[in-house]
Design a protein around this motif. Structure first.
Motif, short mmCIF file in Angstrom:
data_model
loop_
_atom_site.label_atom_id
_atom_site.label_comp_id
_atom_site.label_asym_id
_atom_site.label_seq_id
_atom_site.Cartn_x
_atom_site.Cartn_y
_atom_site.Cartn_z
N SER A 258 30.87 28.56 44.09
CA SER A 258 32.26 28.33 43.69
C SER A 258 33.14 29.52 44.04
CB SER A 258 32.35 28.03 42.20
OG SER A 258 31.79 29.10 41.44
N ASP A 259 32.58 30.73 44.04
CA ASP A 259 33.35 31.92 44.42
C ASP A 259 33.73 31.87 45.90
OD1 ASP A 259 33.35 33.42 41.92
OD2 ASP A 259 31.19 33.61 42.25
N LEU A 261 34.10 29.04 47.65
CA LEU A 261 35.02 27.91 47.85
C LEU A 261 36.43 28.23 47.37
CD1 LEU A 261 32.67 24.98 46.80
CD2 LEU A 261 33.27 25.70 49.12
N THR A 262 36.56 29.14 46.42
CA THR A 262 37.89 29.46 45.88
C THR A 262 38.41 30.81 46.39
OG1 THR A 262 36.88 30.47 43.90
CG2 THR A 262 37.50 28.13 43.79
#
Length: 306
Positions: A258-259, A261-262
């Motif tokens: 998630s890090d 992807l964001t």
């Protein structure tokens, strides 16, 4: 030692895309001394443990304008890998003499990929095998620098703390046992991807098969720490020195998918491709806006390309 391109004073003027120069570390009264080995002649014995077991270690560095990029970092890491494998190998000075000969043989006109290889030697017994190969930087690396890459996420199958609990797995060493990494890259290519991001069994971001992962987030750069069982990146280390001088914070932090992807941007760093910006992760297209940090430019400055 060894390296890639023609042969001594008789090498061809036009090397061509696939030309090689090989420099062999030969024994002598004053210790190992480099010499040019003809590219078309055999070098390894059939039972050399590099070939039959992948029992050895290596480093790959970029040569720009006839000068090797960050050789001290590579030689330090090669020494750590050799120690983990229980190998002795040439000294840093002896490797350096081979690299210098390779650079003279190749010349300053084009970038080259320089690979230092240390094998345990023949299975039948005998001295360790050490050589250097030099080859042109391939079109894949050039394209990845210019256009960016699409990556797929693959599980590595072990936890992030596996390196500490199983040091015999050599997770922090750059060994010749690269079959699994190459299989991962072929698997990715078959699905239309350029490269791979490995995750631990808990889902932590680790590294690529031949690269270090870096993200930009709110004006700082973040990369996973070596403690998660990854190879310490020489390009990341050189970049961090430039970033510090230019006021850009670089931190090591455990990351999740998630890090990535964001993040404001994601790169795979390596010694030959340098900085390849990740444009897509599996089915997710990343924001292509300028992240506020010129990572490619800082890497170029770190390796002497700018």
């Amino acid at each position: 030692m060894g390296t890639a391109a023609g042969e001594g004073a008789d090498r061809a003027t036009d090397r061509g895309a696939d030309a090689r120069v090989v420099v062999l570390v030969a024994g002598g009264p004053d210790g190992p001394r480099p010499r040019v080995h003809p590219a078309g002649e055999p070098l390894l014995l059939a039972d050399d443990l590099a070939a039959v077991r992948g029992d050895g270690c290596f480093e790959t560095l970029l040569m720009v304008g006839g000068r090797p990029a960050k050789p001290e970092r590579h030689l330090t890491r090669l020494g750590r890998s050799a120690a983990a494998l229980g190998l002795t190998g040439p000294t840093a000075g002896e490797w350096g003499a081979g690299i210098a000969l390779a650079a003279r043989e190749w010349g300053p006109d084009s970038e080259a990929m320089v690979r230092l290889v240390l094998s345990r030697g023949p299975e039948r017994g005998g001295p360790e095998t050490a050589y250097i190969t030099v080859a042109p930087v391939g079109p894949h690396a050039v394209r990845a620098r210019a256009e960016g890459i699409a990556v797929t996420v693959l599980g590595r199958g072990f936890p992030a703390d596996f390196a500490a609990s199983a040091p015999w797995m050599l997770l922090g060493a750059k060994t010749l046992s690269y079959a699994a990494n190459m299989a991962a890259l072929r698997h990715a290519a078959a699905d239309g991807y350029d490269d791979v991001v490995y995750l631990s069994s808990e889902g932590e971001v680790l590294e690529g098969p031949r690269s270090t992962i870096l993200i930009a987030r709110s004006g700082e750069l973040v990369s996973p720490p070596a403690e998660v069982g990854i190879l310490e990146g020489t390009t990341l280390g050189a970049l961090a020195e430039v970033a510090e001088r230019e006021g850009v914070p670089v931190r090591r932090e455990r990351l999740l998918l998630s890090d990535l992807l964001t993040a404001d941007a994601v790169w795979l760093l390596s010694s030959v491709t340098l900085a390849a910006r990740v444009r897509r992760i599996d089915d997710v297209t990343l924001d292509g806006a300028y992240p506020g940090v010129d990572v490619a430019g800082m890497v170029d400055r770190a390796v002497g390309r700018a």
